[in-house]
Scaffold this active site. Sequence first.
Site, short mmCIF file in Angstrom:
data_model
loop_
_atom_site.label_atom_id
_atom_site.label_comp_id
_atom_site.label_asym_id
_atom_site.label_seq_id
_atom_site.Cartn_x
_atom_site.Cartn_y
_atom_site.Cartn_z
N ASP A 114 85.12 -106.12 -35.23
CA ASP A 114 85.12 -107.58 -35.19
C ASP A 114 83.79 -108.20 -35.53
O ASP A 114 83.72 -109.38 -35.89
CB ASP A 114 85.55 -108.05 -33.80
CG ASP A 114 84.55 -107.64 -32.72
OD1 ASP A 114 84.21 -106.44 -32.67
OD2 ASP A 114 84.11 -108.50 -31.94
N THR A 117 77.52 -103.68 -29.72
CA THR A 117 77.20 -104.95 -30.36
C THR A 117 76.13 -105.72 -29.60
O THR A 117 76.07 -105.65 -28.38
CB THR A 117 78.47 -105.85 -30.41
OG1 THR A 117 79.53 -105.12 -30.97
CG2 THR A 117 78.23 -107.11 -31.21
N GLY A 135 86.51 -103.73 -31.11
CA GLY A 135 86.69 -104.84 -32.02
C GLY A 135 88.10 -105.05 -32.50
O GLY A 135 88.50 -106.19 -32.82
N THR A 183 82.10 -108.51 -27.61
CA THR A 183 81.59 -107.15 -27.61
C THR A 183 82.69 -106.22 -27.13
O THR A 183 83.62 -106.66 -26.45
CB THR A 183 80.35 -107.02 -26.71
OG1 THR A 183 79.79 -105.71 -26.85
CG2 THR A 183 80.69 -107.25 -25.25
#
Length: 344
Positions: free
Chosen positions: A235, A204, A258, A255
């Site tokens: 997430d 992420t 998730g 990060t």
Amino acid sequence: MLNRRKFLQYTAFTSAMLSVKNSAAAALLPTKSTLVANLPVVISTWDFGIAANQAAWKILSIGGRALDAVEQGVWVPEADVKNQTVGYGGLPDRDGRVTLDACIMDEFGNCGSVAALEHIMHPISVARKVMENTPHVMLAGDGALQFALENGFKKINLLTPEAEKAWKEWLVTAKYSPVMNIENKSYGKAAPQRLPGNQYNHDTIGMLALDAKGNLSGACTTSGMAYKLHGRIGDSPIIGAGLFVDNEIGGATSTGVGEEVIRNVGSFLVVELMRQGYPPEEACKEAVMRIIKKKPQTAKEIQVGFLALNKKGEYGAYAIQKGFSFAVCNQQKQDILIPGKSYY
């Protein structure tokens, strides 16, 4: 009617009360020195956040809006063919399909999101279109793709030759079954060892910005966990999990794995802790500790990190495992990479 003595006493009392009121109000306002030191500021996760911050800073440094800055900032890793955890060039799911997730949130609490989006270079911009042009917050899968194409986005093949090669090597030994924490392991002869928290295992980019007017916005975008089940959503596109912004308090992003962030509504939790008076780093640490407390054995094998920015321009981060880092850019700290503190 007031006589002269009572009138003077009343006037003095009123003036004193106004002075106290004005002093209290002034104490709530940022001082000129604070503004000069901390605004604007942009922070983002991982080492590739430096290049992303530079793009965002071009907007912030000329008085631009934080929302525009975070969108343009995360465009950089989304389009980076060498980045196998975000956007174009990202590693596919177990079926060889690259699916992207992203969300964005502005200073007014408006937000937009896309999940399991295929064939589009910049999912963050599709998420912004969802926020600004529809009554919805999230679009997913084929519906998100249809919406993107209707709004002028171009359809491309996101699976690069390098990512396809890695996927085929993984298939040889994977038995077509996703393995817990496969991203922590070597999955091909040419692939580097994927240790928790290193540059190959984070999935992420989350970015938070505070502009010169004191307004906050955030963005989060990813290609998701390598070799996930098709349709898996982490997430990153979920408001309150991967990203949350409250313009009165601050913003947070996350990060790592998730699923654990979702279970703890992580970014919302960090912002609410800052509302209670926690500094950004301490708020991030408390969110991490809740994950560890609930699942101590699982926490030893995964990485989750949080990054936060408050209304004063103060920032901080905390992660489960060592290796997490974040990039900072403001008037004092241009292109600085900071190692985040961690539990292990």
